[in-house]
Design an enzyme around this catalytic site. Structure first.
Site, mmCIF file in Angstrom:
data_model
loop_
_atom_site.group_PDB
_atom_site.id
_atom_site.type_symbol
_atom_site.label_atom_id
_atom_site.label_comp_id
_atom_site.label_asym_id
_atom_site.label_seq_id
_atom_site.Cartn_x
_atom_site.Cartn_y
_atom_site.Cartn_z
ATOM 1 N N LYS A 1 -38.286 22.774 30.511
ATOM 2 C CA LYS A 1 -37.393 21.814 29.861
ATOM 3 C C LYS A 1 -36.282 21.445 30.826
ATOM 4 O O LYS A 1 -35.180 21.977 30.801
ATOM 5 C CB LYS A 1 -36.814 22.396 28.570
ATOM 6 C CG LYS A 1 -36.286 21.292 27.659
ATOM 7 C CD LYS A 1 -37.398 20.361 27.222
ATOM 8 C CE LYS A 1 -36.900 18.990 26.849
ATOM 9 N NZ LYS A 1 -37.978 18.065 26.537
ATOM 10 N N SER B 1 -41.934 14.236 24.098
ATOM 11 C CA SER B 1 -40.913 14.971 23.364
ATOM 12 C C SER B 1 -40.736 14.362 21.977
ATOM 13 O O SER B 1 -41.620 14.471 21.139
ATOM 14 C CB SER B 1 -39.605 15.016 24.148
ATOM 15 O OG SER B 1 -38.866 16.186 23.818
#
Length: 588
Positions: A195, A388
């Site tokens: 991330k 995402s």
């Protein structure tokens, strides 16, 4: 003051006021007449001569749905945005139009993602299946432009032009040094080793994990491009890889020698080839019809009661209303709910081109998609990005269709809160002090967070990640542990996502349409309708004027600081809990 002077002043003011009113009325009548003429022109179809050629100049920004500019024809020199979905309709209409003999494709630098380019390529391939031809000409081809042009029957290049064929690259900007200089401290909370959306705030270069996923992604996309070009040009893929890796194409002559183009011609010579195809004499005029004109004839007139609703989610995911470049959750929720409860809507396609955004906004839309799935088929169609928060929308659908080059996955969450206390105190001399009733105060950028507040934010980020992966597992029919192996914010291409189970079908928009019609049982009796509906002419005019006024006022106030303000407004989107693509970049 003498009475005479007062009277004369009154008379001058009165007539000046009257004159202003008269001028205003005339201006309004003129503007109203112009708007009316534009509206009439926009609604009227264009006559197409027999033996015509559809002229596609694609040197313009290409979005999922372009906001129609009603005054575009008054400014022919400006590059007007093109809507991908409208362009596909135009090409499909030309395929069956007996008056259109072929397409003349002119493109130097296409302003679109690779998956968008691939969608256009597929439409051109389908157009050619009717027996019609596509001719490409350019003064110079960028990498993406050549990828599109490679589908043409003949590719012409200016003798003094260039052809870029040296692979893909991605460049990412980092802001850490700027923050250090300004004494702004990003307070970061994240989940997962991949991330890396926050890396531009806390690093000066790419982490090894980020390099890993970027290299894998670029190589996968480039491999797909080379495969498509190899098939179109009948050049071995290994040879194309060598040409690209060794940068063997530098000049137009190189492109010709390596058979990447068919001939080196000037524009007038290329048009001479068109005349030969059309059976025209050397001096006869070619009947070109341009995209902006022809699309007036290509709007779907299908009035079937069987509607396939296409919900277009194009841009950053944010709470509130949708706008150009913004997927507003309240707008999209309303549109999906309307489609869910409308008996004439037999299936829903969620067309996604989004790098993600605010996690809660994505979850709100997920809920409405999940509810719709209980009543009718819901198909996700991925464009350049469905990552995402964009993947969050897709995972609620029955079937996920992605392009091989789509950038997707990135199942992860991060949170950023900016501490600007040192910037305010040391740079501009502003200090503040907070009074509170408990251990935790209000969320503020005027002070650093306490350890307790940091722990709360990290826990919240972890909880959102657990929710994300749990719902992804439910949507994909997998265990949460298996989903987590592909998660941690890791980014995948469509091909990779298909291999690891995050995507069901590799294909384009029309493949999603076909699945929707099959699942709903409507066959060929259907009408595609797009939502949210484009803004009205009046909204475009007044909205654009208001935005210009606001922007001008801000520029005047900030002066040379305005570019920094724009950058800061962009960075502020990252504040709070985010389900967003780990980086922003442009493939080139």
């Amino acid at each position: 003051m003498p009475l005479k002077i007062k009277i004369m002043g009154f008379i001058k003011s009165f007539f000046a006021s009257c004159l202003g009113t008269i001028v205003g009325v005339i201006a309004l009548l003129f503007i109203g007449g112009a708007i009316l003429s534009v509206m009439v022109a926009a609604d009227s179809s264009v006559s197409v001569a027999s033996n015509s050629v559809l002229y596609l100049n694609l040197d313009a920004p290409i979005a999922e749905q372009a906001i129609e500019d009603p005054f575009a024809e008054f400014f022919p020199g400006e590059s007007q945005p093109i809507g991908l979905l409208q362009l596909k309709e135009v090409i499909n209409h030309a395929k069956t139009d007996s008056k259109i003999e072929g397409i003349y494709l002119n493109v130097n630098y296409i302003m679109a993602g690779i998956s968008t380019v691939d969608e256009i390529r597929k439409s051109l391939i389908d157009f050619k299946s009717s027996g019609k031809w596509v001719i490409a000409y350019s003064d110079g081809y960028s990498e993406g432009a050549y990828y599109l042009a490679s589908v043409a029957d003949k590719i012409y290049l200016n003798p003094e032009g260039q052809l870029e064929f040296n692979g893909l690259s991605a460049e990412i900007a980092f802001f850490k040094k700027m923050f250090d200089k300004l004494e702004i401290r990003p307070q970061v909370f994240r989940v997962g080793e991949f991330k890396s959306a926050v890396e531009p705030f806390i690093r000066e270069d790419l982490s090894e994990e980020n390099k890993l996923q970027l290299n894998a992604m670029l190589n996968s996309i480039h491999d797909e491009m080379l495969s498509e070009i190899s098939e179109a040009r009948q050049i071995p893929k290994a040879k194309l890889k060598e040409i690209s890796d060794e940068v063997l194409v530098r000049l137009a002559d190189d492109a010709l020698e390596l058979k990447l183009v068919d001939e080196l011609l000037y524009d007038d010579q290329a048009r001479g080839e068109l005349r030969a195809l059309l059976g025209l004499d050397e001096e006869e005029k070619i009947d070109f019809i341009r995209y902006a004109e022809y699309k007036k004839n290509s709007i779907s007139l299908n009035t079937s009661s069987n509607e396939i609703a296409v919900i277009v989610a194009d841009g950053d995911i944010m709470p509130g209303r949708a706008d150009n470049g913004v997927v507003g959750s309240s707008t999209i929720v309303k549109e999906i709910r309307r489609a869910r409860n409308n008996d004439e809507v037999k299936a829903i396609i969620v067309r996604i081109n989004s790098p993600g955004g605010v996690a809660q906004a994505a979850d709100e839309m997920w809920r409405e998609i999940w509810l719709a799935k209980q009543q009718k088929p819901v198909i996700a169609s991925m464009s350049d990005y469905a990552a995402s928060g964009g993947y969050y929308l897709a995972m609620a659908c029955d079937t996920i269709v992605a392009q091989p080059t789509t950038i997707t996955g990135s199942i992860g969450v991060f949170s950023v809160i900016f501490d600007m206390s040192q910037f305010l105190s040391n740079k501009i001399g502003v200090t503040s002090e907070e009074v509170k009733t408990g251990k935790v105060g209000g969320l503020s950028f005027t002070r650093p967070m306490s350890e307790m507040e940091k722990e709360i934010w990290q826990t919240q980020t972890d909880e959102i990640y657990e929710t994300f992966t749990k719902k992804a597992a439910e949507g994909r029919g997998m265990s949460q542990e298996d989903i987590k192996k592909m998660a941690s914010g890791r980014v995948w291409t469509g091909v990779q996502a298909k291999d690891n189970g995050l995507v069901d079908v590799l294909g384009g928009y029309m493949d999603a349409v076909e699945i929707a019609t099959q699942r709903s049982g409507v066959g060929s009796d259907y009408a595609l309708k797009y939502y949210p509906q484009p803004k009205s002419l009046l909204d475009q005019i007044t909205g654009g004027w208001q935005e210009d006024v606001r922007a001008d006022a801000t520029k005047e106030k900030l002066g040379t600081l305005y570019p920094w303000f724009v950058q800061w407004e962009k960075i502020k989107k990252y504040e709070g809990a985010q389900a967003r693509l780990p980086f922003e970049f442009e493939l080139r």
